[in-house]
Scaffold this motif. Structure first.
Motif, PDB file in Angstrom:
ATOM      1  N   VAL A 103      -2.365   6.073 -13.254  1.00  9.71           N
ATOM      2  CA  VAL A 103      -2.376   5.651 -11.846  1.00  9.71           C
ATOM      3  C   VAL A 103      -1.831   6.726 -10.914  1.00  9.71           C
ATOM      4  O   VAL A 103      -2.099   6.681  -9.707  1.00  9.71           O
ATOM      5  N   ALA A 104      -1.071   7.680 -11.442  1.00  7.00           N
ATOM      6  CA  ALA A 104      -0.533   8.736 -10.574  1.00  7.00           C
ATOM      7  C   ALA A 104      -1.651   9.480  -9.851  1.00  7.00           C
ATOM      8  O   ALA A 104      -1.458   9.956  -8.717  1.00  7.00           O
ATOM      9  N   PHE A 105      -2.826   9.559 -10.473  1.00  6.98           N
ATOM     10  CA  PHE A 105      -3.918  10.319  -9.875  1.00  6.98           C
ATOM     11  C   PHE A 105      -4.595   9.572  -8.722  1.00  6.98           C
ATOM     12  O   PHE A 105      -5.405  10.160  -8.002  1.00  6.98           O
ATOM     13  N   GLU A 106      -4.261   8.276  -8.550  1.00  5.70           N
ATOM     14  CA  GLU A 106      -4.735   7.555  -7.370  1.00  5.70           C
ATOM     15  C   GLU A 106      -3.948   7.974  -6.131  1.00  5.70           C
ATOM     16  O   GLU A 106      -4.315   7.624  -5.010  1.00  5.70           O
ATOM     17  N   VAL A 135       0.860  -1.187   0.000  1.00  5.77           N
ATOM     18  CA  VAL A 135       0.000   0.000   0.000  1.00  5.77           C
ATOM     19  C   VAL A 135       0.893   1.233   0.000  1.00  5.77           C
ATOM     20  O   VAL A 135       1.639   1.463   0.955  1.00  5.77           O
ATOM     21  N   ILE A 136       0.829   2.019  -1.074  1.00  5.00           N
ATOM     22  CA  ILE A 136       1.720   3.163  -1.254  1.00  5.00           C
ATOM     23  C   ILE A 136       0.920   4.462  -1.212  1.00  5.00           C
ATOM     24  O   ILE A 136      -0.186   4.546  -1.754  1.00  5.00           O
ATOM     25  N   ALA A 137       1.503   5.461  -0.573  1.00 11.41           N
ATOM     26  CA  ALA A 137       0.917   6.802  -0.505  1.00 11.41           C
ATOM     27  C   ALA A 137       2.052   7.818  -0.639  1.00 11.41           C
ATOM     28  O   ALA A 137       3.230   7.459  -0.672  1.00 11.41           O
ATOM     29  N   THR A 188      -3.210   5.065  -2.399  1.00  8.28           N
ATOM     30  CA  THR A 188      -4.101   5.954  -1.659  1.00  8.28           C
ATOM     31  C   THR A 188      -3.546   7.373  -1.692  1.00  8.28           C
ATOM     32  O   THR A 188      -2.328   7.562  -1.656  1.00  8.28           O
ATOM     33  N   PRO A 189      -4.407   8.384  -1.767  1.00  8.44           N
ATOM     34  CA  PRO A 189      -3.927   9.765  -1.816  1.00  8.44           C
ATOM     35  C   PRO A 189      -3.527  10.325  -0.464  1.00  8.44           C
ATOM     36  O   PRO A 189      -2.965  11.410  -0.383  1.00  8.44           O
ATOM     37  N   GLN A 190      -3.787   9.580   0.618  1.00  9.76           N
ATOM     38  CA  GLN A 190      -3.518  10.143   1.945  1.00  9.76           C
ATOM     39  C   GLN A 190      -2.970   9.069   2.876  1.00  9.76           C
ATOM     40  O   GLN A 190      -3.583   8.009   3.057  1.00  9.76           O
TER      41      GLN A 190
END
Length: 325
Positions: free
Chosen positions: A243-246, A12-14, A107-109
């Motif tokens: 995917v960058a916008f995720e 899981v990357i943010a 995730t964005p956060q």
């Protein structure tokens, strides 16, 4: 008869403070209840009777272990090498052979309301040689390359060292994260290698300590291998899927978007050329509102045109490098 257990692992990357981070856990020993000294990825077993799908099982146990609800998820790869078993092989499975299915989540956060022994860790903690945003990392030429050259006696091995770690004028390929980690593992330089080889011989391996900051922090089991697979997959997908916008909030400036892409790709991008390429994709739309960025001039806010994805395949982003790497 060997028991087969299907384990599920989540990368899981943010983005946090301009850095790419990954969600990690330190599982507790079933007998001593002490937390592991090594970080790992969220993981758990698939119950064929209780779980309808792999993804639903993954979402359930990640939420249970970390208190974090997954958003975007895609399946990565299936891992089953002997000697690199997931911790499930040692916890209540009677020495079972574990087949691990890895997933990538974005995730964005990087939310902070997490379970105990759960923390967001910078990717550079595990792969310090992967960050070229400020130029060529010194750890490559000071530590990694000399050690690999001492090991790589044969021409074929030397060619791999040159290609993967950009030696002797070879270009850097940011997507080959897994290949670089596997080379370090094969050479016995990755701290996990000695432990896993002992387990493959039927002996209990000693949990490794980090041999050097240049080699990165080890992880539980084969989790650093799974993490390398996820990061490499994500870097590749940046170029052909949006995917960058995720990893961005619903509203962002173009500078924020560029910093997000740079944090994941590990390279510095040419600002004007990045924006020209973005304009050609038609992926973003200006909102006509201004955001006062810290340390800079006010900049227009944009949004990702997510309706393009719903209408069909949408392009990724060009990654024009600021400098040759």
């Amino acid at each position: 008869m060997t028991v087969i257990v299907i384990g599920l692992s989540a990368v899981v990357i943010a983005i946090r403070d301009g850095e790419a981070v990954v969600l990690t856990v330190r599982p507790h020993d079933a007998q001593t209840h002490a937390a592991s000294v090594l970080a790992g990825l969220p993981f758990g077993p698939f119950d064929p009777d209780g779980h309808r799908t792999f993804e639903l099982a993954l979402r359930a146990f990640v939420a249970e272990q970390t208190r974090f609800e997954l958003g975007y998820v895609e399946q990565l790869y299936t891992f089953g090498d002997k000697g690199r078993d997931a911790p499930l092989a040692d916890v209540g499975a009677g020495g079972a052979r574990v087949i691990s299915v890895g997933y990538l989540g974005l995730t964005p956060q990087a939310v902070q309301a997490l379970a105990p022994d759960t923390v967001w860790q910078p990717l550079t903690r595990f792969f310090p040689w992967e960050d070229w945003r400020q130029g060529r990392p010194s750890v490559i030429d000071d530590s990694i390359a000399p050690a690999l050259r001492r090991w790589a006696v044969a021409d074929e091995r030397l060619a791999r060292v040159r290609l993967l770690f950009a030696q002797d004028g070879a270009p850097w390929n940011e997507e080959r994260v897994l290949d670089r980690y596997e080379l370090l593992y094969e050479a016995g330089l990755a701290p996990e290698a000695g432990r896993d080889r002992e387990r493959a011989r039927g002996r209990e391996g000693v949990e490794p300590a980090a041999l050097s900051p240049a080699l990165g922090e080890p992880m539980l089991s084969d989790h650093r291998r799974i993490l390398a697979t996820g990061l490499g997959r994500l870097r590749g997908k940046l170029k052909y899927r949006p995917v960058a916008f995720e990893l961005t909030p619903p509203e962002f400036t173009l500078s924020q978007l560029q910093r997000t892409v740079e944090a994941v790709a590990g390279v510095a991008l040419h600002k004007q050329n990045f924006r020209r390429g973005l304009e050609r994709t038609d992926l973003v739309e200006g909102l006509g509102r201004i955001h006062a960025e810290t340390g800079g001039r006010p900049a227009e806010l944009f949004r990702f045109r997510r309706e393009l994805v719903r209408a069909g395949p949408a392009p990724g982003l060009a990654l024009p490098l600021l400098r040759e790497v």
